[in-house]
Design an enzyme around this catalytic site. Structure first.
Site, PDB file in Angstrom:
ATOM      1  N   LYS A 154       4.383   0.850   9.007  1.00 56.44           N
ATOM      2  CA  LYS A 154       4.481   2.119   8.285  1.00 56.44           C
ATOM      3  C   LYS A 154       3.760   3.227   9.040  1.00 56.44           C
ATOM      4  O   LYS A 154       4.221   4.363   9.057  1.00 56.44           O
ATOM      5  CB  LYS A 154       3.863   1.957   6.889  1.00 56.44           C
ATOM      6  CG  LYS A 154       4.826   1.344   5.889  1.00 56.44           C
ATOM      7  CD  LYS A 154       4.171   1.260   4.520  1.00 56.44           C
ATOM      8  CE  LYS A 154       3.438  -0.039   4.359  1.00 56.44           C
ATOM      9  NZ  LYS A 154       2.495  -0.103   3.274  1.00 56.44           N
ATOM     10  N   GLU A 188       0.886  -1.163   0.000  1.00 58.16           N
ATOM     11  CA  GLU A 188       0.000   0.000   0.000  1.00 58.16           C
ATOM     12  C   GLU A 188       0.921   1.210   0.000  1.00 58.16           C
ATOM     13  O   GLU A 188       1.819   1.304   0.848  1.00 58.16           O
ATOM     14  CB  GLU A 188      -0.886  -0.004   1.247  1.00 58.16           C
ATOM     15  CG  GLU A 188      -1.893   1.113   1.184  1.00 58.16           C
ATOM     16  CD  GLU A 188      -2.830   1.184   2.390  1.00 58.16           C
ATOM     17  OE1 GLU A 188      -2.767   0.307   3.271  1.00 58.16           O
ATOM     18  OE2 GLU A 188      -3.602   2.151   2.441  1.00 58.16           O
ATOM     19  N   ARG A 200       6.003 -12.870   9.455  1.00 52.30           N
ATOM     20  CA  ARG A 200       6.517 -11.537   9.190  1.00 52.30           C
ATOM     21  C   ARG A 200       7.828 -11.342   9.941  1.00 52.30           C
ATOM     22  O   ARG A 200       8.119 -12.048  10.905  1.00 52.30           O
ATOM     23  CB  ARG A 200       5.510 -10.454   9.535  1.00 52.30           C
ATOM     24  CG  ARG A 200       5.001 -10.477  10.950  1.00 52.30           C
ATOM     25  CD  ARG A 200       3.864  -9.486  11.163  1.00 52.30           C
ATOM     26  NE  ARG A 200       4.312  -8.117  11.033  1.00 52.30           N
ATOM     27  CZ  ARG A 200       3.776  -7.235  10.181  1.00 52.30           C
ATOM     28  NH1 ARG A 200       2.799  -7.582   9.394  1.00 52.30           N
ATOM     29  NH2 ARG A 200       4.212  -6.005  10.145  1.00 52.30           N
TER      30      ARG A 200
HETATM   31  P1  ATP Z   1       2.588  -1.974   7.556  1.00 47.45           P
HETATM   32  O1  ATP Z   1       1.702  -2.355   8.694  1.00 47.45           O
HETATM   33  O2  ATP Z   1       3.987  -1.728   7.931  1.00 47.45           O
HETATM   34  O3  ATP Z   1       2.010  -0.881   6.711  1.00 47.45           O
HETATM   35  P2  ATP Z   1       1.521  -3.764   5.719  1.00 47.45           P
HETATM   36  O4  ATP Z   1       1.460  -5.246   5.789  1.00 47.45           O
HETATM   37  O5  ATP Z   1       0.276  -3.017   5.898  1.00 47.45           O
HETATM   38  O6  ATP Z   1       2.645  -3.274   6.675  1.00 47.45           O
HETATM   39  P3  ATP Z   1       1.731  -3.551   2.928  1.00 47.45           P
HETATM   40  O7  ATP Z   1       2.174  -2.386   2.161  1.00 47.45           O
HETATM   41  O8  ATP Z   1       0.307  -3.932   2.885  1.00 47.45           O
HETATM   42  O9  ATP Z   1       2.193  -3.281   4.402  1.00 47.45           O
HETATM   43  O10 ATP Z   1       2.648  -4.809   2.660  1.00 47.45           O
HETATM   44  C1  ATP Z   1       3.052  -5.285   1.402  1.00 47.45           C
HETATM   45  C2  ATP Z   1       3.530  -6.692   1.582  1.00 47.45           C
HETATM   46  O11 ATP Z   1       4.603  -6.744   2.508  1.00 47.45           O
HETATM   47  C3  ATP Z   1       2.443  -7.595   2.133  1.00 47.45           C
HETATM   48  O12 ATP Z   1       2.416  -8.787   1.385  1.00 47.45           O
HETATM   49  C4  ATP Z   1       2.841  -7.838   3.545  1.00 47.45           C
HETATM   50  O13 ATP Z   1       2.381  -9.084   3.998  1.00 47.45           O
HETATM   51  C5  ATP Z   1       4.357  -7.732   3.494  1.00 47.45           C
HETATM   52  N1  ATP Z   1       4.904  -7.305   4.776  1.00 47.45           N
HETATM   53  C6  ATP Z   1       4.568  -6.225   5.496  1.00 47.45           C
HETATM   54  N2  ATP Z   1       5.245  -6.186   6.658  1.00 47.45           N
HETATM   55  C7  ATP Z   1       6.045  -7.278   6.686  1.00 47.45           C
HETATM   56  C8  ATP Z   1       6.990  -7.807   7.628  1.00 47.45           C
HETATM   57  N3  ATP Z   1       7.246  -7.211   8.774  1.00 47.45           N
HETATM   58  N4  ATP Z   1       7.624  -8.953   7.300  1.00 47.45           N
HETATM   59  C9  ATP Z   1       7.386  -9.566   6.132  1.00 47.45           C
HETATM   60  N5  ATP Z   1       6.507  -9.133   5.210  1.00 47.45           N
HETATM   61  C10 ATP Z   1       5.839  -7.996   5.473  1.00 47.45           C
HETATM   62 MG    MG Z   2      -1.374  -2.717   4.890  1.00 45.63          MG
END
Ligand code: ATP
Ligand code: MG
Length: 570
Positions: free
Chosen positions: A282, A41, A272
């Protein structure tokens, strides 16, 4: 060997998703096609947790001759921005990956809209006008069935016209939502009539003000996978409970379409990455930037990919780290010192050794000729002969580290103290005679004599001393700023702390700026991002804040893992 054990043998080096893919390939699923996607995102810069997902998504496609697309999951215009889109692309490239295509979930808004209309027409979705609180209250609990919304049996025609209205701009945010009609008694809470569309009155970074009704993540994600032809949709473990809903929407799509190939995407989940002394969210990282707790998204203390890059981490070291931690199906927290160990290993092989004095005090070699300038040879990297050597100037007046001198030293102090001999790296053995102090008792100058027979590399000298100190010529050096970083947070797992807000757990000493550091002349031509080992001190790189007048260095990592030792003593 039996067939099964052969399979187990080969599987040892494969992660569990690779095992699934190899099996799918053997069975000829999806005509042998492998397609993945990385779906961020664009609501912030990527962190090192994302690097773990990137290495898997892009790595699988590369390994099995498939495709990996970059898809921006841009379904919430309030938090998204093109700045984030650009930074995400740059970070993926820096990690050495290339996407086959760039897609945006927002490109599918028309198709998603059409699919939602189909669900309404099939009696599988309805408009709910209740408040968010009422909807939440009726959800029930995992052990208690939910109750039906009073709008659940609304007529199809009315649902269709209200859905149009949701997108017309005449309704306020929260006035109504579109919900899938599934099962309010399901043991999976996500099946209890999930919201699939809501009103957001905010311009979108790509579609502008064209839409007012936006699809929810669960609705858009699987559908986007299906539209693109993704075969293996890999995400993190918190989505395990979403998988049945992912499949439910795909079932509806497959049954409504005319694709008879049997193709459908499947979701798989891995653990994760969580790292000690930092956070992986983020949203929270944005709070650190907006609150001025750090300077920017790429502040070298940030766990962002851009922060690590600026700090001097190499793309290789991040890959190696991710290989080391692997992919599993259970969550845990990885010790930051493992990441630091990995960058140390990498830079040990790659970075030239130079001399830099961070906290200088003058050392005068009393028996060395006043104007003599001697060029001495300094090996660039004892780990790699091919890196050659460079010259360093030796003169009567030098700088050494203030910490390397003690007037009244204890017995096992092997550095500089009156009466004791030490070697100056790449140069001579010197013996300290005395020192001069100012009125406050601060050391101003140190005096020593050198032994001309002990120049490094001279065969006739076999004198041995216990200490070797680094130094630079007081006449030939450049003055630089050096930034020393410590843990961003004081506690091991700031994300799990319940009592205090995470911003109250920050380490107040995470940055120390040293502005009068003296570096050997060799560094005058150093370029932004170049990595060096400052002998005895650690690995450092050139920060982009450097100007023609003043270089700025970051300490990437110290030479030894002093942190674990300090922590053990506490
Ligand atoms: P955040 O909460 O930091 O915004 P998110 O999962 O909402 O993380 P996205 O932009 O939706 O962030 O993530 C893109 C991809 O990265 C998704 O497939 C997610 O599962 C993966 N991802 C996010 N955080 C991690 C992490 N800490 N370890 C491994 N993969 C991750
Ligand atoms: Mg997200």
């Amino acid at each position: 060997m039996e067939k099964n054990s052969v399979l187990e043998e080969t599987n040892k080096s494969l992660n569990f998703i690779e095992v699934i893919i190899e099996k799918d390939l053997q069975e000829g699923k999806n005509d042998g096609r492998i397609q993945t996607r990385f779906p961020p995102e664009p609501n912030g810069y990527l962190h090192i947790g994302h690097a773990k997902a990137i290495c898997l998504d892009f790595g699988l496609a590369k390994k099995y001759g498939g495709l990996c697309n970059l898809r921006f999951d841009d379904t919430n215009p309030v938090k998204e921005d093109v700045e984030y889109v650009d930074s995400i692309k740059a970070d993926i490239k820096w990690l050495g990956f290339e996407w086959a295509n760039i897609y945006y979930a927002s490109d599918y808004f028309p198709q998603l809209w059409a699919f939602a209309i189909r669900l309404i027409k099939d009696g599988r979705a309805y408009i709910d006008e209740q408040s968010a609180e009422d909807i939440a209250q009726q959800k029930g609990s995992p052990t208690l069935a939910g109750t039906h919304s009073p709008h659940r049996e609304r007529l199809i025609e009315e649902n269709l016209s209200l859905f149009e209205k949701m997108n017309s701009g005449e309704l306020a945010e929260g006035a109504m939502v579109l919900r899938a009609k599934i099962d309010m008694a399901s043991s999976n809470m996500h099946f209890r009539d999930p919201i699939i569309y809501r009103i957001i009155d905010h311009p979108h970074h790509r579609t502008g003000t064209q839409w007012k009704a936006y699809p929810m993540y669960d609705f858009a994600h699987g559908e986007s996978d299906y539209f693109e032809g993704v075969t293996h949709s890999v995400c993190t473990l918190e989505f395990v409970v979403h998988r049945p809903l992912y499949d439910w929407f795909i079932d509806r799509l497959v049954e409504s379409g005319d694709d008879v190939s049997g193709y459908r995407p499947h979701q798989y989940e891995f653990n994760r990455l969580n790292l000690t002394y930092t956070i992986m969210s983020k949203r929270k990282l944005l709070e650190l930037v907006q609150g001025g707790f750090v300077r920017s998204w790429d502040d070298p203390r940030m766990p962002t990919i851009s922060g690590f890059r600026r700090r001097g981490y190499t793309s290789d070291s991040i890959h190696k780290f991710i290989d080391k931690i692997g992919y599993t199906k259970y969550d845990g927290v990885v010790d930051m010192s493992l990441l630091e160990h990995t960058i140390r290993e990498d830079l040990n092989l790659k970075s030239p050794r130079v001399s830099a004095v961070l906290n200088p005090v003058k050392l005068i070699i009393t028996n060395y000729p006043d104007d003599k300038e001697e060029m001495l040879e300094a090996c660039n990297n004892p780990e790699d002969e091919r890196m050659g050597s460079h010259e360093i100037v030796f003169t009567k007046e030098l700088y050494i580290e203030r910490e390397d001198f003690m007037e009244d030293a204890p017995k096992k102090y092997f550095r500089m103290t009156p009466g004791q001999e030490v070697r100056l790296k790449n140069a001579y053995i010197v013996k300290c005679i005395s020192c001069k102090k100012d009125e406050a008792g601060e050391i101003e100058e140190i005096y020593a004599e050198y032994d001309p027979q002990t120049r490094s590399g001279m065969s006739q000298s076999n004198k041995k001393v216990k200490g070797t100190l680094h130094w630079v010529s007081a006449r030939h050096n450049i003055c630089a700023e050096v930034r020393i970083y410590d843990r961003l947070f004081d506690v091991e797992n700031p994300g799990a702390e319940k009592e205090k807000k995470f911003t109250e757990l920050l380490n107040p000493n995470s940055l120390t700026v040293l502005s009068n550091c003296r570096l050997e002349m060799e560094l005058a031509t150093a370029k932004t991002y170049d990595n060096f080992q400052f002998q005895r001190l650690g690995y450092f790189n050139v920060d982009p804040d450097s100007t023609a007048d003043k270089l700025v260095f970051n300490r990437t990592v110290s030479l030894k893992d002093s942190w674990s030792k300090i922590k053990d003593k506490k």
